[in-house]
Design a protein around this motif. Sequence first.
Motif, short mmCIF file in Angstrom:
data_model
loop_
_atom_site.label_atom_id
_atom_site.label_comp_id
_atom_site.label_asym_id
_atom_site.label_seq_id
_atom_site.Cartn_x
_atom_site.Cartn_y
_atom_site.Cartn_z
N VAL A 31 -8.84 10.37 -15.11
CA VAL A 31 -7.72 9.78 -14.37
C VAL A 31 -8.17 9.52 -12.94
CG1 VAL A 31 -5.31 10.00 -13.70
CG2 VAL A 31 -6.12 11.12 -15.79
N LEU A 32 -7.95 8.24 -12.45
CA LEU A 32 -8.35 7.85 -11.10
C LEU A 32 -7.12 7.33 -10.36
CD1 LEU A 32 -10.50 7.20 -8.94
CD2 LEU A 32 -10.79 4.97 -10.06
N TYR A 33 -6.76 8.00 -9.23
CA TYR A 33 -5.64 7.58 -8.37
C TYR A 33 -6.24 6.93 -7.11
CZ TYR A 33 -2.37 10.47 -11.07
OH TYR A 33 -1.59 11.01 -12.05
N ARG A 34 -5.85 5.68 -6.85
CA ARG A 34 -6.33 5.00 -5.63
C ARG A 34 -5.14 4.64 -4.75
NH1 ARG A 34 -10.96 0.83 -6.30
NH2 ARG A 34 -12.00 2.86 -6.31
N ASP A 35 -5.17 5.01 -3.48
CA ASP A 35 -4.10 4.74 -2.52
C ASP A 35 -4.17 3.25 -2.08
OD1 ASP A 35 -2.84 6.53 0.38
OD2 ASP A 35 -2.26 4.60 -0.45
N ILE A 36 -3.13 2.47 -2.46
CA ILE A 36 -3.13 1.04 -2.13
C ILE A 36 -2.02 0.70 -1.15
CG2 ILE A 36 -4.17 0.36 -4.32
CD1 ILE A 36 -1.37 -0.34 -5.33
N THR A 37 -1.48 1.73 -0.48
CA THR A 37 -0.34 1.51 0.43
C THR A 37 -0.70 0.54 1.54
OG1 THR A 37 0.39 3.75 -0.04
CG2 THR A 37 1.35 2.66 1.89
N ASP A 38 -1.81 0.76 2.23
CA ASP A 38 -2.19 -0.09 3.36
C ASP A 38 -2.51 -1.51 2.91
OD1 ASP A 38 -3.95 2.67 4.93
OD2 ASP A 38 -1.85 2.06 5.07
N LEU A 39 -3.12 -1.63 1.72
CA LEU A 39 -3.43 -2.96 1.19
C LEU A 39 -2.16 -3.75 0.95
CD1 LEU A 39 -5.43 -5.04 0.07
CD2 LEU A 39 -5.28 -3.87 -2.15
N LEU A 40 -1.16 -3.13 0.28
CA LEU A 40 0.10 -3.81 0.01
C LEU A 40 0.83 -4.17 1.30
CD1 LEU A 40 1.45 -1.71 -3.02
CD2 LEU A 40 0.38 -3.97 -3.08
N ARG A 41 0.75 -3.25 2.28
CA ARG A 41 1.43 -3.52 3.54
C ARG A 41 0.80 -4.72 4.24
NH1 ARG A 41 1.92 1.59 7.20
NH2 ARG A 41 3.48 2.05 5.58
N ALA A 42 -0.51 -4.83 4.17
CA ALA A 42 -1.19 -5.98 4.79
C ALA A 42 -0.80 -7.28 4.10
CB ALA A 42 -2.71 -5.78 4.74
N GLU A 43 -0.72 -7.25 2.76
CA GLU A 43 -0.30 -8.45 2.03
C GLU A 43 1.13 -8.81 2.38
OE1 GLU A 43 -3.05 -7.79 -1.97
OE2 GLU A 43 -0.88 -7.48 -2.03
N GLY A 44 2.00 -7.80 2.52
CA GLY A 44 3.39 -8.05 2.87
C GLY A 44 3.51 -8.65 4.26
N ASP A 45 2.70 -8.14 5.22
CA ASP A 45 2.73 -8.69 6.56
C ASP A 45 2.33 -10.16 6.55
OD1 ASP A 45 1.58 -5.65 8.25
OD2 ASP A 45 3.53 -6.24 7.45
N GLU A 46 1.34 -10.50 5.74
CA GLU A 46 0.88 -11.88 5.65
C GLU A 46 1.97 -12.79 5.07
OE1 GLU A 46 -2.66 -12.34 3.43
OE2 GLU A 46 -2.79 -14.50 3.74
N ARG A 47 2.65 -12.33 4.01
CA ARG A 47 3.74 -13.12 3.42
C ARG A 47 4.87 -13.31 4.42
NH1 ARG A 47 2.51 -9.94 -1.21
NH2 ARG A 47 4.21 -8.50 -0.69
N THR A 48 5.20 -12.25 5.14
CA THR A 48 6.27 -12.34 6.14
C THR A 48 5.94 -13.39 7.19
OG1 THR A 48 6.83 -10.02 5.80
CG2 THR A 48 7.62 -11.06 7.82
N ALA A 49 4.70 -13.40 7.66
CA ALA A 49 4.30 -14.38 8.66
C ALA A 49 4.42 -15.81 8.13
CB ALA A 49 2.86 -14.10 9.12
N VAL A 50 4.03 -16.02 6.87
CA VAL A 50 4.14 -17.34 6.26
C VAL A 50 5.61 -17.78 6.19
CG1 VAL A 50 3.82 -18.65 4.13
CG2 VAL A 50 2.00 -17.15 4.97
N MET A 51 6.50 -16.87 5.74
CA MET A 51 7.91 -17.22 5.62
C MET A 51 8.54 -17.50 6.97
SD MET A 51 9.44 -14.81 2.55
CE MET A 51 8.83 -13.28 3.23
N LEU A 52 8.21 -16.71 7.98
CA LEU A 52 8.79 -16.93 9.31
C LEU A 52 8.38 -18.28 9.87
CD1 LEU A 52 8.45 -13.41 10.99
CD2 LEU A 52 10.55 -14.57 10.32
#
Length: 859
Positions: free
Chosen positions: A119-140
């Motif tokens: 079993v391998l657990y990888r923390d992807i919180t920061d990655l998702l947050r960066a993608e979300g910030d990019e989407r937010t910038a595009v929408m704004l």
Amino acid sequence: MQKKLEQYLRLMLEHSPDIIIFLDKEGRCVLCSKTFLALLGRTDDTDIKGCFFASLYATFGDRAFVEQSAERFEDIKAGHKTTTDNVSIDFSGTGRVRQYSINSTPIMDEAGNFDGVLVLYRDITDLLRAEGDERTAVMLNATPLACTFWDAEGNLQDCNEEALHLFEIASKEELQARFYELSGADGTVSRDQVREHIRHAHRTGRLVFEWMHRTTSGAPLPTEVTLVRVAWRDDYRVVGYTRDLRELKAQEAQMRETDERNRELEVQTRAAQVASQAKSKFLASMSHEIRTPMNAIIGMSEIMRTDNLDETQRRFLEDIKKMSRSLLQIINDILDISKIEAGKLDLVPVHFNMMEWYDHICSLSRFIAEAKDLEWRQFFSPGVPLVIYGDDVRIRQVVINIINNAVKYTKVGYVDFRVDRAIKQGRDYLIFRIQDSGIGIKEEDFPKLFGTFQQLDGESNRGIQGTGLGLAITKNLVTMMQGTIEFESNYGIGSVFTVYLPLIEGDSSQVEKKDASSRVWAADELQCLVVDDNQINLTVALAFLALHHIKADTAVSGKEALQKVQEKRYDLVFMDHMMPEMDGIETVRRIRLLDDEWLKTMPIIALSANALSGAQERFLAAGMNDFIAKPIDAEELNRKLAIWLPLEKTSPVEAPKPAPGEVVREPALFDQQAGLRNTGGNEGLYRRILNIFRKEHSRDVQKIRDALEMEDQVLAHRLAHTLKSSAGLLGSVRVKQSALVIEKALAENRVAEAQASLPQLEDDMDALLHVLGPVDESPEPALPRSGVPDQRTLLDLIATLRPLLEAGNTDSLNYKEAIKAAFPDPPDGPSASHLIQQIEDFEFNGALKTLLHIKESFA
């Protein structure tokens, strides 16, 4: 080598940032990464080796996570397949949830048996947050509103491109430096007030207000600002949405100016209304004054001697009469409008046939409704008398106005017309009920419904033409006839209008008979063609035309008509509308496309059993010049001939009066007088039509039933249509209506309904055939000269029959009378009766051989 692998594995477990766990086949921990030990608060794996993973996971306090992990382990153990999932879990126990990607891979031993799970657990919180910030910038940057981003103290941190465009600023840094300079109303800076608004939104979550900014050029910039609190990382921020109100404010100013102008125009409008009333009174008076001498002019021109006039003088006189009638019609229209406005319209009650009146309304309205792809429904109650005393013209006007409105304001669905009888408040009433599935009427418009020059709900009804007088006239007429009109309407669903008129039964002996008073007489060189696939209709049309000395050719299909109009120059063509393979509209379209200048303008009159008013637009659009309803009306035919026949090939003569016929006592089933009128009062022709009907149509119900059993819906539809037309011609309204029900059901692919209606048609046909009695075996009167085919007609008939017989088409049964008339029995060889018998026995191959033999005999 084995020691090196173990060393590498130990290094990986100690230094990997990911959570790595090795489980045996029972779910016990074997090895784990240092990251996992840190989450458990351990420095080594001594205490956790051999522990079940569920007990280890339980220390994190998330029960749902433990249950999902157990299900995942069992799925891998059973399926031996790697799985990947994304989960939210608080491994720290502090309430700070993070996102992990879980990869679970089965471990198999050398024999291929399940031996555990990696079993391998990888923390992807920061990655998702960066993608979300990019989407937010595009929408704004894509939103059409100016967006700004603020902290709780009122510091501008970011903005989108639209904000720069709104303030006419080139960069975010410039807007951050100058925002408070541009945010003051009337040029004053309002830094404190802006920051108070932002702090208020930060506390409460939302604030909306209007604010006067200005651009860098100093121009006023009215705006509407919406401040919204949003979660940002571990804190909150405020987003501002700014809407430009310059255009809206300009429109409001314009509306204020318009209101002022409207108040000024109100006085002028009142003055115009007074002038309009004076104008109406003037028109009413002058129309009446002009109408009196016009009646004298028309009357004198009608009785004026014409036998001493030369051709030019006679044309002048005809032009005088024609123009006089046109002028009188205009004057009558003006006078009628004036009388309605003045409340002085007169009623002219007569004794009239209610069934004929009803049939006329339905024929007219059905065509209009079906032209819009609406379902037309109709019902005539058996309790309504067949003869009514009243103003049939004004009653028709009332009903047509309401039906036309129903069709006009219905885009999809149906229009239902019903005639009934009922007792209301102790009085006998005739009831007309019109229901539709149209747009309906808003409740606030109910009081304006019967007003003049008003079309309700102008926004929804944009593009629907009309003066708005229809229902106002209808209301006035109903009131004049001492009746009432009621309505119900649900906006968006439909409306129901019900008219109650006092019922007065009429006297059948006083029903007005309409006969032609003059007839057009054709010269010998006139060329005319009649196109119709029904032999009875052809016979009647030829007989009517023979009364005008017209020797017409015939065609029984659109294909044959195309051929004949190219072989001979016809002065006039009568074109049936509903024919198999190629209908009348398609035939005319092809004729107009032929490379012949005469055919592009040759007068063509449509023959239709479906419509009077409303059909003109459709037929004219197809290239026809006019139309006549079937059954043919002698007066109407005479009028059309006068319009479309070449003047140099016609002349007017007195019309003979039709011979009276015996009135049958069952007018609803069989109206012999109506049949005689339909055949121009020619008793010999009418007897021939009755004989043809007995012979040709006595088995039509069974033929329709057989066709439906063979799933030949097209044949069944044509049989019903032909029976309807023929029954109406001889005067059987009941059979006509029953056949119409089946014809319409088959046209709309409602086969089950058509089959259910067959017993009613069968009962009506049995009753009619009982009244008609057996076939009259006495010699039939000779056909008019125009009905005797020449050798060209014989060859045309052979050309028509041959493909039908080759295809085994039962439509060949429709040509039996034509075969009798065209193929005289020779002394030896095949006869017409033999050919007919073969067709009736469905021996199409033998019939084809007989036809070819006959052709050789006449070659």
